[in-house]
Design an enzyme around this catalytic site. Structure first.
Site, PDB file in Angstrom:
ATOM      1  N   CYS A 112       0.810  -1.222   0.000  1.00 57.32           N
ATOM      2  CA  CYS A 112       0.000   0.000   0.000  1.00 57.32           C
ATOM      3  C   CYS A 112       0.846   1.276   0.000  1.00 57.32           C
ATOM      4  O   CYS A 112       0.333   2.352  -0.289  1.00 57.32           O
ATOM      5  CB  CYS A 112      -0.948   0.009   1.189  1.00 57.32           C
ATOM      6  SG  CYS A 112      -2.097  -1.362   1.159  1.00 57.32           S
ATOM      7  N   HIS A 248      -3.420   7.336   3.160  1.00 63.24           N
ATOM      8  CA  HIS A 248      -3.784   6.050   2.561  1.00 63.24           C
ATOM      9  C   HIS A 248      -5.183   5.679   3.052  1.00 63.24           C
ATOM     10  O   HIS A 248      -5.486   5.811   4.227  1.00 63.24           O
ATOM     11  CB  HIS A 248      -2.766   4.986   2.977  1.00 63.24           C
ATOM     12  CG  HIS A 248      -3.154   3.616   2.564  1.00 63.24           C
ATOM     13  ND1 HIS A 248      -3.607   3.333   1.294  1.00 63.24           N
ATOM     14  CD2 HIS A 248      -3.186   2.437   3.247  1.00 63.24           C
ATOM     15  CE1 HIS A 248      -3.896   2.044   1.213  1.00 63.24           C
ATOM     16  NE2 HIS A 248      -3.652   1.481   2.386  1.00 63.24           N
ATOM     17  N   ASN A 278      -9.983  -0.028   0.240  1.00 65.73           N
ATOM     18  CA  ASN A 278      -8.521   0.096   0.233  1.00 65.73           C
ATOM     19  C   ASN A 278      -7.993  -0.356  -1.134  1.00 65.73           C
ATOM     20  O   ASN A 278      -8.028  -1.544  -1.449  1.00 65.73           O
ATOM     21  CB  ASN A 278      -7.952  -0.776   1.358  1.00 65.73           C
ATOM     22  CG  ASN A 278      -6.432  -0.712   1.441  1.00 65.73           C
ATOM     23  OD1 ASN A 278      -5.774  -0.215   0.538  1.00 65.73           O
ATOM     24  ND2 ASN A 278      -5.885  -1.227   2.526  1.00 65.73           N
TER      25      ASN A 278
HETATM   26  N1  COA Z   1     -18.495  -8.895   9.116  1.00 68.03           N
HETATM   27  C1  COA Z   1     -18.933  -9.264  10.336  1.00 68.03           C
HETATM   28  N2  COA Z   1     -18.115  -9.660  11.326  1.00 68.03           N
HETATM   29  C2  COA Z   1     -16.798  -9.695  11.051  1.00 68.03           C
HETATM   30  C3  COA Z   1     -16.282  -9.344   9.800  1.00 68.03           C
HETATM   31  C4  COA Z   1     -17.190  -8.942   8.807  1.00 68.03           C
HETATM   32  N3  COA Z   1     -16.807  -8.568   7.572  1.00 68.03           N
HETATM   33  N4  COA Z   1     -14.948  -9.503   9.821  1.00 68.03           N
HETATM   34  C5  COA Z   1     -14.617  -9.907  11.044  1.00 68.03           C
HETATM   35  N5  COA Z   1     -15.742 -10.051  11.792  1.00 68.03           N
HETATM   36  C6  COA Z   1     -15.863 -10.475  13.183  1.00 68.03           C
HETATM   37  C7  COA Z   1     -14.705 -11.309  13.650  1.00 68.03           C
HETATM   38  O1  COA Z   1     -14.902 -12.668  13.269  1.00 68.03           O
HETATM   39  C8  COA Z   1     -14.764 -11.119  15.131  1.00 68.03           C
HETATM   40  O2  COA Z   1     -15.785 -11.955  15.648  1.00 68.03           O
HETATM   41  P1  COA Z   1     -15.612 -12.665  17.083  1.00 68.03           P
HETATM   42  O3  COA Z   1     -15.484 -11.531  18.067  1.00 68.03           O
HETATM   43  O4  COA Z   1     -16.871 -13.445  17.203  1.00 68.03           O
HETATM   44  O5  COA Z   1     -14.363 -13.477  16.960  1.00 68.03           O
HETATM   45  C9  COA Z   1     -15.235  -9.683  15.292  1.00 68.03           C
HETATM   46  O6  COA Z   1     -15.816  -9.321  14.009  1.00 68.03           O
HETATM   47  C10 COA Z   1     -14.141  -8.718  15.648  1.00 68.03           C
HETATM   48  O7  COA Z   1     -13.018  -8.986  14.815  1.00 68.03           O
HETATM   49  P2  COA Z   1     -11.753  -8.077  14.854  1.00 68.03           P
HETATM   50  O8  COA Z   1     -10.784  -8.551  13.821  1.00 68.03           O
HETATM   51  O9  COA Z   1     -11.247  -7.940  16.269  1.00 68.03           O
HETATM   52  O10 COA Z   1     -12.383  -6.676  14.428  1.00 68.03           O
HETATM   53  P3  COA Z   1     -11.723  -5.264  14.341  1.00 68.03           P
HETATM   54  O11 COA Z   1     -12.467  -4.325  15.163  1.00 68.03           O
HETATM   55  O12 COA Z   1     -10.235  -5.328  14.521  1.00 68.03           O
HETATM   56  O13 COA Z   1     -11.991  -4.881  12.828  1.00 68.03           O
HETATM   57  C11 COA Z   1     -10.781  -4.799  10.772  1.00 68.03           C
HETATM   58  C12 COA Z   1     -11.462  -5.686  11.793  1.00 68.03           C
HETATM   59  C13 COA Z   1     -10.188  -5.708   9.707  1.00 68.03           C
HETATM   60  C14 COA Z   1     -11.833  -3.900  10.155  1.00 68.03           C
HETATM   61  C15 COA Z   1      -9.704  -3.946  11.468  1.00 68.03           C
HETATM   62  O14 COA Z   1      -8.887  -4.762  12.278  1.00 68.03           O
HETATM   63  C16 COA Z   1      -8.834  -3.245  10.477  1.00 68.03           C
HETATM   64  O15 COA Z   1      -9.281  -2.393   9.752  1.00 68.03           O
HETATM   65  N6  COA Z   1      -7.527  -3.540  10.472  1.00 68.03           N
HETATM   66  C17 COA Z   1      -6.606  -2.930   9.575  1.00 68.03           C
HETATM   67  C18 COA Z   1      -6.674  -3.619   8.256  1.00 68.03           C
HETATM   68  C19 COA Z   1      -6.003  -2.840   7.183  1.00 68.03           C
HETATM   69  O16 COA Z   1      -6.220  -1.674   7.059  1.00 68.03           O
HETATM   70  N7  COA Z   1      -5.192  -3.535   6.393  1.00 68.03           N
HETATM   71  C20 COA Z   1      -4.512  -2.950   5.311  1.00 68.03           C
HETATM   72  C21 COA Z   1      -3.408  -2.100   5.811  1.00 68.03           C
HETATM   73  S1  COA Z   1      -2.692  -1.271   4.472  1.00 68.03           S
END
Ligand code: COA
Length: 321
Positions: A112, A248, A278
């Site tokens: 990215c 970004h 993204n």
């Molecule tokens: N829809 C519904 N539930 C979802 C889901 C979706 N699309 N994706 C994950 N979940 C669930 C998980 O399974 C988890 O369930 P559980 O509590 O029963 O285990 C719950 O949501 C929380 O998951 P978690 O990963 O802790 O959520 P989060 O608050 O961290 O949000 C992201 C997840 C991916 C949105 C967040 O971590 C994020 O944006 N991270 C950065 C990713 C990124 O930007 N990557 C590229 C960098 S360049």
């Protein structure tokens, strides 16, 4: 000698995938995606569209805005991690499309942060006097490597391309670029397949983008905070000296955290994540082009561009537009 941006462009594939569409594909909801990420829809390349196709659309717009033709281009640098093929690199494929001959053309692979890396490289070539005019691109078809059965990652990504034309100038332009990486984070966000390593080295590893989202989130927020400080300190600036933040577009919550760090109202932050998701290396140049074309960013204003991605890689650019 400095480099300055004399034209910008962007290209988005036509097909739009909404959160409602994703609800039919994986166990998710529009509400979950919007509250956790800010994303509402993303564009997806058609089956026969490649990264080079998207890049071509963006570069043609940028060259037209800059008022330059193929013979004016001295260098082509493409930030991408989803190239059409291993070689020729996307820069060479673009040369052929655009009728550009003989100049250096290459890809920079920094996930990215690819566009910021490409911009940093091209800026250095211009500053040292080797190149007068450079085309710098960020282009991706991330939809090709996303696991469309993994709800925790597939809702995040989209396809697109953005480009700028840089030209030598007596005054900045690009004031400074700051590029970093730390490979110790290689297992938090990766795509395992390459050429020399055909067989995944862990049994649970699949041929798809793999991410530990929560850990990526935390490192991204703290790292982007640090790069903002580094950029301001390097230029002896105060956070209130920045007119526009062009971050970004990974996640609305990460964008807001960086804006808070800069004490910046969201009206001064260019946000496209709701429309594009993204788009990796394409996200910063697309956001820049959008705000230049809609008249928000004006000549003489001070811009802070930043990005963070797999590697981890991260970087920033301070620009007087
Ligand atoms: N829809 C519904 N539930 C979802 C889901 C979706 N699309 N994706 C994950 N979940 C669930 C998980 O399974 C988890 O369930 P559980 O509590 O029963 O285990 C719950 O949501 C929380 O998951 P978690 O990963 O802790 O959520 P989060 O608050 O961290 O949000 C992201 C997840 C991916 C949105 C967040 O971590 C994020 O944006 N991270 C950065 C990713 C990124 O930007 N990557 C590229 C960098 S360049």
């Amino acid at each position: 000698m400095y480099s300055r941006i004399i034209g910008t462009g962007r290209y988005l594939p036509e097909r739009v995938l909404t959160n409602a569409d994703l609800e039919k594909m994986v166990d998710t909801t529009d509400e979950w995606i919007r509250t956790r990420t800010g994303i509402e829809r993303r564009h997806i390349a058609a089956d026969d569209q490649t990264t080079c196709d998207l890049a071509e659309g963006a570069v043609r717009e940028a060259m037209s805005a800059a008022g330059i033709g193929p013979d004016d281009v001295d260098m082509l640098v493409v930030g991408t991690t989803t190239p059409d093929q291993i070689f020729p690199n996307v820069g060479c494929l673009l040369q052929k499309r655009l009728g550009i001959h003989g100049c250096a053309a290459f890809s920079v692979e920094a996930a990215c942060t690819g566009f910021i890396y490409a911009l940093g490289v091209a800026d250095k070539f211009i500053r040292c006097g080797d190149v007068k005019t450079a085309v710098v691109v960020g282009a991706e078809t991330l939809s090709r490597i996303v696991d469309w059965t993994d709800r925790s990652s597939c809702v995040l990504f989209g396809d697109g391309a953005g480009a700028v034309v840089l030209q030598a100038a007596d005054e900045p332009g690009i004031v400074s670029t700051h590029l970093h990486a730390d490979g110790k984070y290689k297992d938090l966000l990766f795509y395992p397949t390459g050429v020399s390593k055909k067989t995944p080295d862990r049994e649970d590893m699949q041929d798809v983008l793999t991410m530990r989202g929560n850990e990526v989130f935390k490192v991204a927020v703290s790292t982007l905070g640090r790069i903002v400080d580094e950029t301001l300190e390097a230029n002896d600036l105060d956070k209130h000296d920045i007119d526009w933040l062009i971050p970004h577009q990974a996640n609305m919550r990460i964008i807001k955290a960086t804006a808070r760090k800069l004490d910046m109202p969201m009206e001064r932050v260019i946000v496209t994540v709701q429309e594009h998701g993204n788009t990796s290396a394409a996200s910063v140049p697309m956001a820049l082009d959008l705000a230049v074309r809609d008249g928000r960013i004006k000549r003489g204003e001070r811009l802070l561009l930043e990005a963070f991605g797999g590697g981890f890689t991260w970087g920033s650019a301070l620009i007087t537009y």
